[in-house]
Scaffold this motif. Structure first.
Motif, PDB file in Angstrom:
ATOM      1  N   ASP A 105       0.835  -1.202   0.000  1.00 18.59           N
ATOM      2  CA  ASP A 105       0.000   0.000   0.000  1.00 18.59           C
ATOM      3  C   ASP A 105       0.874   1.259   0.000  1.00 18.59           C
ATOM      4  N   VAL A 106       1.931   1.215   0.799  1.00 14.19           N
ATOM      5  CA  VAL A 106       2.855   2.355   0.853  1.00 14.19           C
ATOM      6  C   VAL A 106       3.548   2.525  -0.499  1.00 14.19           C
ATOM      7  N   ALA A 107       3.914   1.408  -1.130  1.00 14.02           N
ATOM      8  CA  ALA A 107       4.542   1.472  -2.447  1.00 14.02           C
ATOM      9  C   ALA A 107       3.596   2.102  -3.472  1.00 14.02           C
ATOM     10  N   ALA A 108       2.291   1.798  -3.347  1.00 20.61           N
ATOM     11  CA  ALA A 108       1.298   2.398  -4.249  1.00 20.61           C
ATOM     12  C   ALA A 108       1.219   3.899  -4.036  1.00 20.61           C
ATOM     13  N   ASP A 112       2.243   6.991  -6.613  1.00 19.91           N
ATOM     14  CA  ASP A 112       1.325   8.104  -6.859  1.00 19.91           C
ATOM     15  C   ASP A 112       2.023   9.451  -6.699  1.00 19.91           C
ATOM     16  N   ILE A 113       2.769   9.612  -5.623  1.00 19.13           N
ATOM     17  CA  ILE A 113       3.399  10.921  -5.375  1.00 19.13           C
ATOM     18  C   ILE A 113       4.561  11.151  -6.342  1.00 19.13           C
ATOM     19  N   LEU A 114       5.207  10.070  -6.781  1.00 25.19           N
ATOM     20  CA  LEU A 114       6.288  10.221  -7.755  1.00 25.19           C
ATOM     21  C   LEU A 114       5.778  10.702  -9.114  1.00 25.19           C
ATOM     22  N   SER A 115       4.489  10.501  -9.363  1.00 19.27           N
ATOM     23  CA  SER A 115       3.906  10.889 -10.649  1.00 19.27           C
ATOM     24  C   SER A 115       3.444  12.348 -10.676  1.00 19.27           C
ATOM     25  N   LYS A 116       3.590  13.060  -9.561  1.00 23.58           N
ATOM     26  CA  LYS A 116       3.027  14.406  -9.453  1.00 23.58           C
ATOM     27  C   LYS A 116       3.979  15.515  -9.892  1.00 23.58           C
ATOM     28  N   LYS A 150      10.949   1.827   2.742  1.00 24.12           N
ATOM     29  CA  LYS A 150      11.701   2.166   1.542  1.00 24.12           C
ATOM     30  C   LYS A 150      11.766   3.685   1.359  1.00 24.12           C
ATOM     31  N   THR A 151      12.950   4.180   1.034  1.00 20.81           N
ATOM     32  CA  THR A 151      13.158   5.616   0.821  1.00 20.81           C
ATOM     33  C   THR A 151      12.924   5.981  -0.639  1.00 20.81           C
ATOM     34  N   ILE A 152      12.295   7.105  -0.850  1.00 17.01           N
ATOM     35  CA  ILE A 152      12.151   7.636  -2.213  1.00 17.01           C
ATOM     36  C   ILE A 152      12.598   9.088  -2.205  1.00 17.01           C
TER      37      ILE A 152
END
Length: 349
Positions: A105-108, A112-116, A150-152
């Motif tokens: 769920d966190v990966a999802a 999502d936030i990486l696509s913004k 996981k860090t992004i």
């Protein structure tokens, strides 16, 4: 309160049983406290929070986290953190039961936030704050494991932008049309202070005899209110020496003020107006565009080119340690590296 001394490590730990939200009796162990009272306080908080919170929604967890974190961080920091969480985290998880949220769920959410199209540093911060919320749930609400591991994004800041002395001289000439903005930009460039520190200055902070400015507070606008607080960090409270010409410029500016109160703010401006005036005069001067905050980097560059070492630069900028200065401005110290190489080449063995 079941607290014990770890003789081997010289620290304290607490170890106790509690009933989780399913009715299962579980044991909790938490190590690493320097003082016994800290271990007792942690156990008290855990039992108090857990007793009031069975399995809850993410939104309810978030409200509890805000109550917990508010007294522990600066008010302005809390405002920016909660704005980020409200905008980019809460809408995704708000109705989910916390114990049901998985790493997938966190990966999802991360996808999502990486696509913004947000900056790497902004995304990294949002992920860090989400992880902190789940860490709070692990520590105080009995959540078995933090699903956000996981860090992004990236902690690397954008490329430093700054002006050379020649570029600032062109800008300064274009800014001379407005005495207040002119002196604001002069102080920022020749001291490297933060804008909030400048906006908190009073006449009492200016030592005209010894050519010094006492930086001991910071100003910011919070929910429509003017707020004066201590500086960003303990090392941010400092006294900086200024060139005599800057002392004279400040003196000339204050002479034009009508009965200035020595304990009242010297500049009655909001940051957005300073930014706007800055951009207007950049265009007029025909120099490359930078941010107001980059005047601080410009000052650091000026010091380094004049031969200042990292310790001196750190003291003037109010950094917590010279290592922060080196991490930020290491690439501006090429001369220092060349000097060391030359000394190595000349060394006799």
């Amino acid at each position: 309160m079941a607290t014990y001394k770890d003789e081997k490590r010289g620290t304290w730990y607490c170890k106790f049983y509690y009933m989780d939200w399913t009715g299962t009796r579980r044991q909790k162990l938490k190590r690493g406290f320097k003082l016994q009272r800290e271990a007792k306080e942690w156990e008290r908080l855990f039992l108090e929070q857990f007793a009031k919170n069975p399995d809850i929604t993410f939104e309810a967890l978030y409200e509890k986290y805000k109550e917990y974190i508010k007294p522990r961080i600066r008010e302005s920091t809390a405002q920016s953190r909660f704005y980020m969480l409200d905008r980019h985290v809460l809408p995704f998880f708000h109705a989910r039961i916390v114990s049901d949220i998985t790493p997938a769920d966190v990966a999802a959410w991360q996808t999502d936030i990486l696509s913004k199209g947000l900056s790497n540093a902004y995304i990294h911060s949002a992920n860090t704050y989400l992880k902190a919320i789940f860490t709070y749930a692990v520590d105080y609400l009995g959540l078995s494991k933090n699903p956000c591991m996981k860090t992004i994004g990236s902690t690397k800041s954008r490329k430093l932008n700054f002006w050379t002395p020649e570029e600032y001289a062109k800008f300064s000439e274009a800014a001379a049309d407005n005495p207040e903005y002119f002196i604001i930009f002069e102080i920022l460039y020749y001291t490297g202070m933060r804008v909030g520190e400048l906006l908190a200055l009073t006449l009492n902070d200016i030592d005209f005899k010894n050519n010094q400015i006492d930086i001991n507070k910071t100003f910011y606008r919070l929910t429509g209110q003017d707020v004066i607080n201590p500086p960003k960090t303990p090392n941010s409270e400092r006294i900086v020496d200024i060139p005599e010409f800057l002392t004279e410029e400040i003196k000339d500016y204050t002479k034009k003020l009508y009965k200035p109160d020595p304990e009242y703010r010297l500049f009655h401006k909001q940051i957005q107006y300073i930014r706007s005036a800055f951009k207007t005069r950049i265009k007029r001067a025909g120099v490359k565009e930078i941010r107001v905050h980059d005047l601080r980097h410009s000052h650091a560059s000026l010091l380094i080119n004049l031969g200042a070492n990292p310790v001196l630069v750190a003291e003037r900028l109010g950094h917590e340690s010279p290592s922060i200065t080196m991490n930020t401005y290491a690439h501006l110290f090429p001369k220092a590296q060349l000097d060391i190489v030359r000394k190595i080449e000349k060394a006799e063995y």
